[in-house]
Design an enzyme around this catalytic site. Sequence first.
Site, PDB file in Angstrom:
ATOM      1  N   ARG A   1     -13.648  15.081 -34.251  1.00  0.00           N
ATOM      2  CA  ARG A   1     -13.030  16.218 -33.575  1.00  0.00           C
ATOM      3  C   ARG A   1     -13.533  17.470 -34.293  1.00  0.00           C
ATOM      4  O   ARG A   1     -12.882  18.017 -35.151  1.00  0.00           O
ATOM      5  CB  ARG A   1     -11.499  16.129 -33.628  1.00  0.00           C
ATOM      6  CG  ARG A   1     -10.912  15.191 -32.572  1.00  0.00           C
ATOM      7  CD  ARG A   1     -11.112  15.741 -31.177  1.00  0.00           C
ATOM      8  NE  ARG A   1     -10.626  14.883 -30.109  1.00  0.00           N
ATOM      9  CZ  ARG A   1     -11.332  14.585 -29.008  1.00  0.00           C
ATOM     10  NH1 ARG A   1     -12.559  15.009 -28.863  1.00  0.00           N
ATOM     11  NH2 ARG A   1     -10.812  13.867 -28.053  1.00  0.00           N
TER      12      ARG A   1
ATOM     13  N   THR B   1      -9.806  18.796 -24.555  1.00  0.00           N
ATOM     14  CA  THR B   1     -11.132  18.668 -23.906  1.00  0.00           C
ATOM     15  C   THR B   1     -11.045  18.593 -22.379  1.00  0.00           C
ATOM     16  O   THR B   1     -11.620  19.440 -21.683  1.00  0.00           O
ATOM     17  CB  THR B   1     -11.839  17.406 -24.438  1.00  0.00           C
ATOM     18  OG1 THR B   1     -10.952  16.292 -24.324  1.00  0.00           O
ATOM     19  CG2 THR B   1     -12.224  17.581 -25.904  1.00  0.00           C
TER      20      THR B   1
ATOM     21  N   TYR C   1       0.836  -1.206   0.000  1.00  0.00           N
ATOM     22  CA  TYR C   1       0.000   0.000   0.000  1.00  0.00           C
ATOM     23  C   TYR C   1       0.867   1.251   0.000  1.00  0.00           C
ATOM     24  O   TYR C   1       0.577   2.219  -0.691  1.00  0.00           O
ATOM     25  CB  TYR C   1      -0.938   0.018   1.216  1.00  0.00           C
ATOM     26  CG  TYR C   1      -1.954   1.138   1.126  1.00  0.00           C
ATOM     27  CD1 TYR C   1      -3.173   0.948   0.458  1.00  0.00           C
ATOM     28  CD2 TYR C   1      -1.679   2.398   1.657  1.00  0.00           C
ATOM     29  CE1 TYR C   1      -4.083   1.976   0.334  1.00  0.00           C
ATOM     30  CE2 TYR C   1      -2.589   3.437   1.529  1.00  0.00           C
ATOM     31  CZ  TYR C   1      -3.791   3.224   0.880  1.00  0.00           C
ATOM     32  OH  TYR C   1      -4.684   4.241   0.742  1.00  0.00           O
TER      33      TYR C   1
ATOM     34  N   PHE D   1     -19.197  14.663 -26.564  1.00  0.00           N
ATOM     35  CA  PHE D   1     -18.832  13.771 -27.671  1.00  0.00           C
ATOM     36  C   PHE D   1     -18.755  12.308 -27.266  1.00  0.00           C
ATOM     37  O   PHE D   1     -18.949  11.422 -28.077  1.00  0.00           O
ATOM     38  CB  PHE D   1     -17.499  14.207 -28.296  1.00  0.00           C
ATOM     39  CG  PHE D   1     -16.356  14.243 -27.316  1.00  0.00           C
ATOM     40  CD1 PHE D   1     -16.144  15.371 -26.544  1.00  0.00           C
ATOM     41  CD2 PHE D   1     -15.510  13.172 -27.166  1.00  0.00           C
ATOM     42  CE1 PHE D   1     -15.103  15.410 -25.623  1.00  0.00           C
ATOM     43  CE2 PHE D   1     -14.465  13.196 -26.253  1.00  0.00           C
ATOM     44  CZ  PHE D   1     -14.272  14.324 -25.472  1.00  0.00           C
TER      45      PHE D   1
ATOM     46  N   ASP E   1       1.652  20.059 -20.732  1.00  0.00           N
ATOM     47  CA  ASP E   1       0.894  18.831 -21.005  1.00  0.00           C
ATOM     48  C   ASP E   1       1.811  17.968 -21.872  1.00  0.00           C
ATOM     49  O   ASP E   1       1.903  18.162 -23.084  1.00  0.00           O
ATOM     50  CB  ASP E   1      -0.417  19.169 -21.726  1.00  0.00           C
ATOM     51  CG  ASP E   1      -1.245  17.926 -22.026  1.00  0.00           C
ATOM     52  OD1 ASP E   1      -0.685  16.809 -21.978  1.00  0.00           O
ATOM     53  OD2 ASP E   1      -2.436  18.068 -22.335  1.00  0.00           O
TER      54      ASP E   1
ATOM     55  N   LYS F   1      -0.495   7.481 -23.621  1.00  0.00           N
ATOM     56  CA  LYS F   1      -0.128   7.852 -24.989  1.00  0.00           C
ATOM     57  C   LYS F   1       1.345   7.524 -25.203  1.00  0.00           C
ATOM     58  O   LYS F   1       1.695   6.378 -25.402  1.00  0.00           O
ATOM     59  CB  LYS F   1      -0.399   9.340 -25.231  1.00  0.00           C
ATOM     60  CG  LYS F   1      -1.656   9.895 -24.550  1.00  0.00           C
ATOM     61  CD  LYS F   1      -2.937   9.567 -25.248  1.00  0.00           C
ATOM     62  CE  LYS F   1      -4.195   9.956 -24.481  1.00  0.00           C
ATOM     63  NZ  LYS F   1      -4.372  11.325 -24.106  1.00  0.00           N
TER      64      LYS F   1
END
Length: 459
Positions: free
Chosen positions: A384, A127, A74, A451, A217, A260
């Site tokens: 998109r 988004t 844990y 979407f 990002d 990704k």
Amino acid sequence: MKKRKTWAEPYKIKMVEPVFMTTKAQRKKYIKEAGYNTFLLRSKDVYIDLLTDSGTSAMSDRQWAGLMMGDEAYAGSRNFYELEEAVRHYYGYKYLVPTHQGRAAEHIISQLMIKKGDYVPGNMYFTTTRLHQELAGGTFVDVIVDEAHDSESTFPFKGNIDLKKLKALIKKKGADKIPYVSIATTVNMAGGQPISMANLKAVRKLTKKHGIPIIHDMTRVAENAFMIQQKEKGYKKKTVAQIVKEICDLTDGATMSAKKDALVNIGGFLALNDPEIFDKARNMVVVYEGLHTYGGMAGRDMQALAIGIGESVSCDHIRARVGQVQYLGEKLLEAGIPIVKPIGTHGIFLDAKAFLPHLSQDEFPAQTLAAELYLDSGIRAMERGVVSAGRNKKTGKHNYPKLELVRLTIPRRVYTQAHMDVIVDSVASVYAKRNKIKGLKMVYEPDYLRFFQARFEKL
Ligand SMILES: *Cc1c(COP(=O)(O)O)cnc(C)c1O
């Protein structure tokens, strides 16, 4: 190591997963049942799945071996420390907060840094990123270069920030109303387009002057680094790993969707250099995700991620990854298909406005095209366009983005060149009958990120 001449896959296949073809009659039924929304199809009914490159990568034998090394304690799992070491080594950020995926990191950083009435400039929105900025009381401001909104422009760095726009925003609102500049590498919504190092350096210089941090990002930072290596002056001789590190060094913290670039099926993190924000983030993660040494990930997943980060910046991997996307794009261009140029790094974006010029944006051309592609061949793509862009918070009207795109996203290390050829054939066959295609009307609309779950009927 000697450089290989082609982008040919730098691996061989050890295990296969069968895929199945459906009949036209079946696909007609399935897409109707899915409300003409490819997100609502079942994966078993899909032949080639290009919905997303998120969590769809094939892991290496090393990563699978890493899964067996999971330390499911844990607290203080060995795998956490290996992941922390990988993040420090490859990206250079000092502090790591693991999260279950990217949006959880976006949630934490938005809540910690954004106050009501703040403005968050960024190189086009994503988004979930924008939604978390808005939920924290901020207003997103798009400061990307104009070229990014023009699918015909072949400008190589469409991910660049327009410094004039950023300067104007700082002047108008004041630096104290800007908690950070949000910079994505590469820019997903612009078609997987990179930001140049020169631009990033200029943004760093400007923000430093005003005491504004940069939050990165870094979802596809290795792909961005590869494009810098290929296209920016002075970077030919640098490795992708060196360029990745240089990008990260120009920013103050990062959110990562490890699903990704980093070649895992689940995972993400927040990485920071500021010890005070880190302290707060480490406290907040226990409320929403889990203890700060696992943050929503199993130990084994952290191990696979630590290994995946190293693989993601290898020159052989990234050359084949982007090479496959470029191959598909070039074949589509040869077939005369309108796509966003230049070809990006994680997928091909069909220009639905040019593909279906007889449909108005209120008839959802990109949504329509994605459904038609599935009908033709069982290939699943993603809208998109106006559906993804959502509604304006104040007026309640649709946001009408300039770009109305269908994304053919290529999963990493999953499909072969023959699959790419099948995709080209199918897109060309839909293009040949484009004049007969009718639009859609929306019959169900959820409140957030519509979407994903919106439903449509044929006009
Ligand atoms: C996918 C993605 C995110 C969100 O990450 P999740 O892991 O899906 O939560 C954020 N930014 C970009 C650019 C992305 O592509």
